[in-house]
Design a protein around this motif. Sequence first.
Motif, short mmCIF file in Angstrom:
data_model
loop_
_atom_site.label_atom_id
_atom_site.label_comp_id
_atom_site.label_asym_id
_atom_site.label_seq_id
_atom_site.Cartn_x
_atom_site.Cartn_y
_atom_site.Cartn_z
N SER A 289 78.06 39.63 59.43
CA SER A 289 78.88 39.97 60.59
C SER A 289 79.39 41.40 60.52
O SER A 289 79.35 42.14 61.50
CB SER A 289 80.05 38.99 60.69
OG SER A 289 80.84 39.26 61.82
N THR A 290 79.87 41.80 59.34
CA THR A 290 80.38 43.18 59.19
C THR A 290 79.26 44.20 59.32
O THR A 290 79.43 45.25 59.96
CB THR A 290 81.07 43.33 57.82
OG1 THR A 290 82.14 42.40 57.74
CG2 THR A 290 81.61 44.74 57.64
N GLU B 217 78.41 44.87 62.91
CA GLU B 217 79.40 45.76 63.54
C GLU B 217 79.16 47.20 63.12
O GLU B 217 79.13 48.11 63.95
CB GLU B 217 80.81 45.31 63.15
CG GLU B 217 81.23 43.96 63.69
CD GLU B 217 81.52 43.99 65.19
OE1 GLU B 217 81.66 45.09 65.75
OE2 GLU B 217 81.59 42.89 65.78
N ASP C 90 79.86 41.55 72.28
CA ASP C 90 80.97 40.61 72.39
C ASP C 90 80.46 39.17 72.29
O ASP C 90 79.42 38.82 72.84
CB ASP C 90 81.69 40.79 73.73
CG ASP C 90 82.46 42.10 73.80
OD1 ASP C 90 82.77 42.65 72.72
OD2 ASP C 90 82.75 42.56 74.92
N THR D 192 84.79 34.40 70.13
CA THR D 192 85.46 34.16 68.86
C THR D 192 86.37 32.94 68.90
O THR D 192 86.85 32.48 67.85
CB THR D 192 86.27 35.39 68.43
OG1 THR D 192 87.20 35.73 69.47
CG2 THR D 192 85.35 36.58 68.18
N VAL E 286 72.84 38.66 66.82
CA VAL E 286 73.88 39.20 67.71
C VAL E 286 73.98 38.44 69.02
O VAL E 286 74.92 38.67 69.79
CB VAL E 286 73.65 40.70 67.99
CG1 VAL E 286 73.62 41.51 66.71
CG2 VAL E 286 72.37 40.93 68.80
N ALA F 24 76.26 44.75 67.15
CA ALA F 24 77.02 43.59 67.62
C ALA F 24 77.40 43.74 69.09
O ALA F 24 77.60 44.85 69.59
CB ALA F 24 78.27 43.40 66.76
N GLY G 144 76.27 49.00 64.67
CA GLY G 144 76.34 49.23 66.11
C GLY G 144 75.50 48.26 66.92
O GLY G 144 75.22 48.49 68.09
N ASP H 84 86.87 46.26 54.26
CA ASP H 84 86.08 46.17 55.49
C ASP H 84 85.29 44.87 55.55
O ASP H 84 84.83 44.46 56.63
CB ASP H 84 85.11 47.35 55.59
CG ASP H 84 85.83 48.68 55.71
OD1 ASP H 84 86.80 48.76 56.49
OD2 ASP H 84 85.42 49.64 55.03
#
Length: 217
Positions: free
Chosen positions: A188-189, A192, A199, A202, A153, A197, A195, A22
Amino acid sequence: MSDVPDWLEPLLTRLRDTEAGDFTRLPTPDDEGQRQSAVLVLFGEQPESGPDILVLQRAATMRNHAGQPAFPGGAVDPTDIDTIACALREAEEEVGLDPATVEVVATLPTLWIPVSNFLVTPVVAWWRSPHPVGPADPAEVARVERLPIRDLVDPANRLRIRHPSGWIGPAFRIHDMLVWGFTAGVVSTLLELGGWAVDWPTDRVEELPAPGAATVG
């Protein structure tokens, strides 16, 4: 974990089922001479800016990882009973953190950093009693920052960085810092999984600045 705030609970719930995959595409070696290490991923909260994550910037004069962003941490010493003890000790030595003010709430899967051949265990903690911190040894640490999650974020602060090796990974341009590499990947992970993060573009890819060209790299 009665002291843990409600906003952190969803992340902790999801962390129970996470695997190394992950966080990285690199498989963790079984045992090929890698050195064990740990870092402290410290979540806090401030009245003005809300939830945040503590990072440091390594001194530009260091032989390895000069000027780079990082979580507090380092190699496991023989006196450390485990990776949690290592992460807390390193945070105390590097930024003056009082271990009694934090509550360890999770450990992430052990991750492999090929460039240094370290196996790193990120230790997640809640800073229940924040206090002033800063570079404990300016020869090793240039600055210490608490990065608000609301800024991490923000799509305006997010990009991807291309390393000369061809590797491309997430990055954050925040507080006059360029956070990339292992630290940015873990952050970053976690954004995500928590909850938090939103859009972000990228397709915004930049080349890694030459050593010394970025405030943090």
